[in-house]
Design an enzyme around this catalytic site. Structure first.
Site, mmCIF file in Angstrom:
data_model
loop_
_atom_site.group_PDB
_atom_site.id
_atom_site.type_symbol
_atom_site.label_atom_id
_atom_site.label_comp_id
_atom_site.label_asym_id
_atom_site.label_seq_id
_atom_site.Cartn_x
_atom_site.Cartn_y
_atom_site.Cartn_z
ATOM 1 C CB CYS A 114 -1.037 0.025 1.152
ATOM 2 S SG CYS A 114 -1.890 -1.468 1.270
ATOM 3 C CG HIS A 255 -2.997 3.001 3.343
ATOM 4 N ND1 HIS A 255 -3.952 2.756 1.904
ATOM 5 C CD2 HIS A 255 -2.987 1.804 3.863
ATOM 6 C CE1 HIS A 255 -4.064 1.501 1.653
ATOM 7 N NE2 HIS A 255 -3.524 1.032 2.938
ATOM 8 C CG ASN A 285 -6.739 -1.072 2.135
ATOM 9 O OD1 ASN A 285 -6.160 -0.444 1.369
ATOM 10 N ND2 ASN A 285 -6.025 -1.635 3.242
HETATM 11 O O1 UT7 Z 1 -3.621 -1.904 3.612
HETATM 12 C C1 UT7 Z 1 -2.713 -2.896 4.589
HETATM 13 C C2 UT7 Z 1 -2.814 -2.657 5.859
HETATM 14 N N1 UT7 Z 1 -4.219 -3.356 6.551
HETATM 15 C C3 UT7 Z 1 -4.511 -2.657 7.366
HETATM 16 O O2 UT7 Z 1 -4.237 -1.597 7.699
HETATM 17 C C4 UT7 Z 1 -5.588 -3.390 8.340
HETATM 18 C C5 UT7 Z 1 -5.406 -3.291 9.573
HETATM 19 N N2 UT7 Z 1 -6.371 -3.884 10.533
HETATM 20 C C6 UT7 Z 1 -7.603 -3.437 10.925
HETATM 21 O O3 UT7 Z 1 -8.129 -2.784 10.088
HETATM 22 C C7 UT7 Z 1 -8.526 -4.333 11.690
HETATM 23 O O4 UT7 Z 1 -7.777 -5.418 12.449
HETATM 24 C C8 UT7 Z 1 -9.630 -5.068 11.208
HETATM 25 C C9 UT7 Z 1 -10.695 -4.392 10.554
HETATM 26 C C10 UT7 Z 1 -8.858 -6.196 9.964
HETATM 27 C C11 UT7 Z 1 -10.357 -5.996 12.167
HETATM 28 O O5 UT7 Z 1 -10.479 -5.305 13.037
HETATM 29 P P1 UT7 Z 1 -10.496 -5.597 14.789
HETATM 30 O O6 UT7 Z 1 -11.155 -4.715 15.493
HETATM 31 O O7 UT7 Z 1 -8.791 -5.759 14.909
HETATM 32 O O8 UT7 Z 1 -11.002 -7.088 14.981
HETATM 33 P P2 UT7 Z 1 -10.321 -8.431 15.376
HETATM 34 O O9 UT7 Z 1 -9.388 -8.950 14.326
HETATM 35 O O10 UT7 Z 1 -9.766 -8.105 16.678
HETATM 36 O O11 UT7 Z 1 -11.419 -9.254 15.410
HETATM 37 C C12 UT7 Z 1 -12.710 -8.919 16.674
HETATM 38 C C13 UT7 Z 1 -13.894 -9.954 16.265
HETATM 39 C C14 UT7 Z 1 -13.502 -11.539 16.519
HETATM 40 O O12 UT7 Z 1 -14.418 -12.337 16.706
HETATM 41 P P3 UT7 Z 1 -14.183 -12.860 18.243
HETATM 42 O O13 UT7 Z 1 -12.776 -13.706 18.025
HETATM 43 O O14 UT7 Z 1 -14.040 -11.831 19.227
HETATM 44 O O15 UT7 Z 1 -15.414 -13.650 18.779
HETATM 45 C C15 UT7 Z 1 -13.314 -11.604 14.594
HETATM 46 O O16 UT7 Z 1 -13.700 -13.018 14.396
HETATM 47 O O17 UT7 Z 1 -14.691 -9.623 15.255
HETATM 48 C C16 UT7 Z 1 -14.522 -10.901 14.235
HETATM 49 N N3 UT7 Z 1 -14.675 -10.428 12.901
HETATM 50 C C17 UT7 Z 1 -15.706 -10.098 12.154
HETATM 51 N N4 UT7 Z 1 -17.129 -9.987 12.523
HETATM 52 C C18 UT7 Z 1 -17.821 -9.664 11.705
HETATM 53 C C19 UT7 Z 1 -13.479 -10.138 12.093
HETATM 54 N N5 UT7 Z 1 -13.896 -9.750 10.863
HETATM 55 C C20 UT7 Z 1 -15.266 -9.756 10.944
HETATM 56 C C21 UT7 Z 1 -16.175 -9.530 10.105
HETATM 57 N N6 UT7 Z 1 -17.671 -9.355 10.668
HETATM 58 N N7 UT7 Z 1 -16.227 -8.967 8.688
#
Ligand code: UT7
Length: 328
Positions: A114, A255, A285
């Site tokens: 990115c 970004h 993104n």
């Molecule tokens: O461009 C390249 C760089 N990329 C980035 O900068 C992305 C950086 N990361 C992020 O933006 C975030 O980490 C995400 C958006 C990918 C995820 O958000 P988060 O707040 O970090 O969520 P998490 O991974 O800690 O997951 C929290 C919960 C999990 O469930 P449990 O284990 O707490 O029951 C996930 O399974 O949210 C769940 N989850 C979802 N639920 C509904 C993960 N994806 C989804 C989804 N819908 N799409």
């Protein structure tokens, strides 16, 4: 500091097909509410089955050339930032050289995730400052929906397809243009955002396809934290070097990976949200196209005006990060 290069024109292109959060909720176990609150995204675009990266890049490039008031024959170099090229080789930049009708100028792709557009612009700027070239086309194009695992809800909701383009040339007045850039990498953390197969380490086999190894794999949480720290660091390095305070900047173009990341960096810098341009709700993104789309739209909406101090900052696979300080 003498300013050697400036932007002559910008352009962007997004495919017609809109994928809403509701559309995604029909494919994986997710909801509009989760996606909006965790990412700020409402919709993104997806390219048609017969489109490749260069098909998105060409209209973006033509728009940038048009604003610059030049034709492809006036170009001296084409640099394309992408991790989703039409083919691994020839490069998408070479495909564009032929399709745009440019002369037999140097053309090559840059792979910096990115941060690719920031790497490519910084390189173009350095080459322009030597005086060898006059007009360089930089494109950031990505079709991450092509390498998305559509059964992984933690990644498939995040990405969209798009192209952004910018034509750079020498600064006429030594005042308006690129004031400084910062580039960095940490390959030790490359495994936190990668596509495991398809290269010489793990060539394509039936097994690699079956195991979804030709799709993007990301440790979202780790990337999130690193994104905030590194984008803040790039801002501080660039501002400190020019003896500026965060408040001196008129428009921040971060970004567009996650609205919470964008807000967290703005908060750490202590700047008000009206200085931070956001269009993540419309496109998700778009990787190396992301900050080019944002700059183009910020100009179109009047947020970036002639004379504005603009800080463009990104973070991505590699890991890579970096920024560019502009006097528009
Ligand atoms: O461009 C390249 C760089 N990329 C980035 O900068 C992305 C950086 N990361 C992020 O933006 C975030 O980490 C995400 C958006 C990918 C995820 O958000 P988060 O707040 O970090 O969520 P998490 O991974 O800690 O997951 C929290 C919960 C999990 O469930 P449990 O284990 O707490 O029951 C996930 O399974 O949210 C769940 N989850 C979802 N639920 C509904 C993960 N994806 C989804 C989804 N819908 N799409």
């Amino acid at each position: 500091m003498a300013v050697h290069s400036r932007v002559y024109g910008t352009g962007m292109y997004v495919p017609d097909e809109v994928i809403t959060n509701q559309d995604l909720a029909r494919i994986v176990d997710t909801s509009d509410e989760w996606i909006v609150t965790r990412t700020g995204m409402r919709e993104r675009r997806r390219a048609h089955g017969d489109q490749a990266a260069s098909d998105l890049a060409i209209p973006a490039a033509l728009a940038a050339l048009d604003e610059a008031g030049i034709t492809a024959r006036d170009l001296d170099m084409i640099i394309v930032a992408t991790v989703t090229p039409d083919t691994l080789f020839p490069s998408t930049a070479c495909l564009m050289q032929e399709r745009l009708g440019a002369r037999s100028i140097p053309a090559f792709d840059v792979s910096a995730g990115c941060t690719g557009a920031i790497y490519a612009i910084s390189l173009a700027h350095q080459l322009l400052s030597l005086g060898t070239y006059r007009h360089i086309l930089v494109v950031g194009v990505e079709m991450l929906t092509r390498i998305t695992n559509w059964s992984d809800r933690s990644t498939c909701v995040l990405f969209g397809d798009a192209a952004g383009a910018i034509v750079l040339g020498p600064s006429d007045d030594g005042v308006h243009g690129l004031l400084g850039f910062h580039l960095a990498s940490d390959g030790g953390r490359g495994h936190t955002l990668h596509m495991p197969a398809g290269g010489s380490r793990m060539p394509a086999t039936r097994d690699t396809v079956d195991r979804n190894l030709h799709t993007l794999h990301m440790r979202g949480n780790e990337i999130y934290k690193t994104a905030v720290t590194t984008m803040y660091d790039s801002c501080k390095i660039l501002l400190d070097h020019e003896k500026l305070s965060p408040q001196d900047v008129d428009v921040y173009v971060f970004h567009q990976a996650n609205l919470r990341i964008i807000e967290a960096v703005g908060k750490r810098l202590g700047v008000s949200s009206d200085k931070v341009f956001v269009n993540i709700h419309k496109y998700g993104n778009t990787s190396s196209a992301s900050t080019l789309l944002a700059i183009h739209e910020a100009r179109r909406e009047g947020a970036i005006k002639p004379g504005s101090l603009v800080l463009q900052v990104a973070f991505g696979a590699g890991l890579t990060w970096g920024g560019i300080l502009w006097r528009w």
